[in-house]
Design a protein around this motif. Structure first.
Motif, short mmCIF file in Angstrom:
data_model
loop_
_atom_site.label_atom_id
_atom_site.label_comp_id
_atom_site.label_asym_id
_atom_site.label_seq_id
_atom_site.Cartn_x
_atom_site.Cartn_y
_atom_site.Cartn_z
N THR A 13 -2.60 10.55 1.67
CA THR A 13 -1.81 11.77 1.44
C THR A 13 -0.33 11.53 1.72
O THR A 13 0.53 11.98 0.95
N ARG A 14 -0.01 10.83 2.80
CA ARG A 14 1.40 10.60 3.13
C ARG A 14 2.12 9.87 2.00
O ARG A 14 3.29 10.14 1.73
N ASN A 15 1.42 8.95 1.34
CA ASN A 15 2.03 8.23 0.22
C ASN A 15 2.22 9.13 -0.99
O ASN A 15 3.23 9.05 -1.69
N ARG A 16 1.25 10.01 -1.27
CA ARG A 16 1.41 10.94 -2.39
C ARG A 16 2.60 11.87 -2.14
O ARG A 16 3.35 12.17 -3.07
N ILE A 17 2.76 12.28 -0.91
CA ILE A 17 3.90 13.14 -0.57
C ILE A 17 5.20 12.36 -0.77
O ILE A 17 6.13 12.84 -1.41
N ARG A 18 5.25 11.14 -0.24
CA ARG A 18 6.44 10.32 -0.35
C ARG A 18 6.76 9.94 -1.79
O ARG A 18 7.92 9.95 -2.21
N ASN A 19 5.73 9.63 -2.56
CA ASN A 19 5.93 9.12 -3.92
C ASN A 19 6.07 10.21 -4.98
O ASN A 19 6.66 9.96 -6.03
N HIS A 20 5.54 11.41 -4.72
CA HIS A 20 5.54 12.43 -5.76
C HIS A 20 6.16 13.76 -5.32
O HIS A 20 7.01 14.30 -6.03
N VAL A 21 5.73 14.28 -4.19
CA VAL A 21 6.19 15.61 -3.77
C VAL A 21 7.68 15.60 -3.43
O VAL A 21 8.44 16.44 -3.92
N ILE A 22 8.10 14.65 -2.60
CA ILE A 22 9.51 14.62 -2.20
C ILE A 22 10.43 14.37 -3.40
O ILE A 22 11.41 15.11 -3.56
N PRO A 23 10.15 13.40 -4.24
CA PRO A 23 11.02 13.25 -5.43
C PRO A 23 11.05 14.51 -6.30
O PRO A 23 12.12 14.89 -6.81
N TYR A 24 9.91 15.17 -6.46
CA TYR A 24 9.88 16.41 -7.25
C TYR A 24 10.78 17.47 -6.61
O TYR A 24 11.58 18.12 -7.30
N LEU A 25 10.66 17.65 -5.31
CA LEU A 25 11.49 18.64 -4.62
C LEU A 25 12.98 18.33 -4.78
O LEU A 25 13.78 19.23 -5.05
N THR A 76 0.83 -1.22 0.00
CA THR A 76 0.00 0.00 0.00
C THR A 76 0.86 1.27 0.00
O THR A 76 0.37 2.34 -0.32
N ASN A 77 2.15 1.14 0.36
CA ASN A 77 3.04 2.30 0.32
C ASN A 77 3.23 2.83 -1.10
O ASN A 77 3.57 3.99 -1.29
N LEU A 78 3.01 1.96 -2.07
CA LEU A 78 3.19 2.37 -3.46
C LEU A 78 1.92 2.99 -4.05
O LEU A 78 1.96 3.57 -5.13
N GLU A 79 0.81 2.86 -3.33
CA GLU A 79 -0.46 3.42 -3.79
C GLU A 79 -0.57 4.87 -3.37
O GLU A 79 -0.03 5.27 -2.34
#
Length: 152
Positions: free
Chosen positions: A29-41, A22-25
Motif C-alpha cells: 500500500t505504501r508504494n501505491r500511495i507513493r507511486n500513484h496517489v501522491i503524484p495524482y494529488l 521493490t519501491n517501484l512495485e
C-alpha cells in the motif's frame, strides 16, 4: 522530504545509496500511495499537497502532545492509585474532550500496561460511572471495576 532532496543531500556529501527495486512495485500500500496517489494529488489537486499534509501532521503531533500532557494532569487529579479509585467529583471537572483519554489512562494504570486496552473499555468505564453503587464491569488482565460512592 522529497526523494530529490534526499538524493541531492547524499550526492553533495559523497554518500552512496541504492534504490530498492521493490519501491517501484505496487504490491505494498505504501508504494501505491507513493507511486500513484501522491503524484495524482500534486498534478490534479494541488502541487503543494504533500507539503500541506506534512504541515497538518506537524500540527496534529503538537496537538497530541498537548492532549497527552492534559490527560496526565487530569488523571493525576482523578485517579488515586494508593486507594485504587477514580473520583467521580474530580472526573466531572475534566473537559469532555479529554474524558475518554483519562478513563483509558485509569484502566492502563490498573492493568500495568497499555496493550489490549481499547475504546470499548473506556466506554464501559464511562457507563459504569452512571450506574448505581455496587455495579461492576470486567476488563482485560482480570481487572474488575466496581462503582462505589466516591466513583469507581
Amino acid at each position: 522530504l522529497k526523494r530529490e532532496e534526499i538524493e541531492s543531500y547524499l550526492v553533495n556529501r559523497g554518500i552512496s545509496y541504492c534504490t530498492d527495486e521493490t519501491n517501484l512495485e505496487d504490491v505494498h500500500t505504501r508504494n501505491r500511495i507513493r507511486n500513484h496517489v501522491i503524484p495524482y494529488l500534486e498534478e490534479q489537486v494541488n502541487e503543494r499537497a504533500v507539503s500541506h499534509m506534512s504541515d497538518t501532521m506537524e500540527q496534529m503531533r503538537q496537538l497530541w502532545q498537548y492532549v497527552e500532557s492534559e490527560t496526565t494532569r487530569y488523571a493525576a487529579r482523578c485517579i488515586k492509585v494508593s486507594r485504587r479509585v477514580l473520583l467521580k467529583e474530580e472526573f466531572i471537572l475534566v473537559p469532555e474532550v479529554l474524558r475518554s483519554y483519562v478513563l483509558h489512562e485509569c484502566i492502563c494504570q490498573a492493568a500495568g500496561g497499555r496493550k489490549d486496552i481499547e475504546s470499548v473499555h473506556t466506554k464501559m468505564l464511562s457507563e459504569l460511572l452512571d450506574n448505581q453503587v455496587g455495579r461492576q464491569a470486567r476488563f482485560p488482565y482480570g481487572i474488575v471495576a466496581v462503582r462505589c460512592y466516591e466513583g469507581i
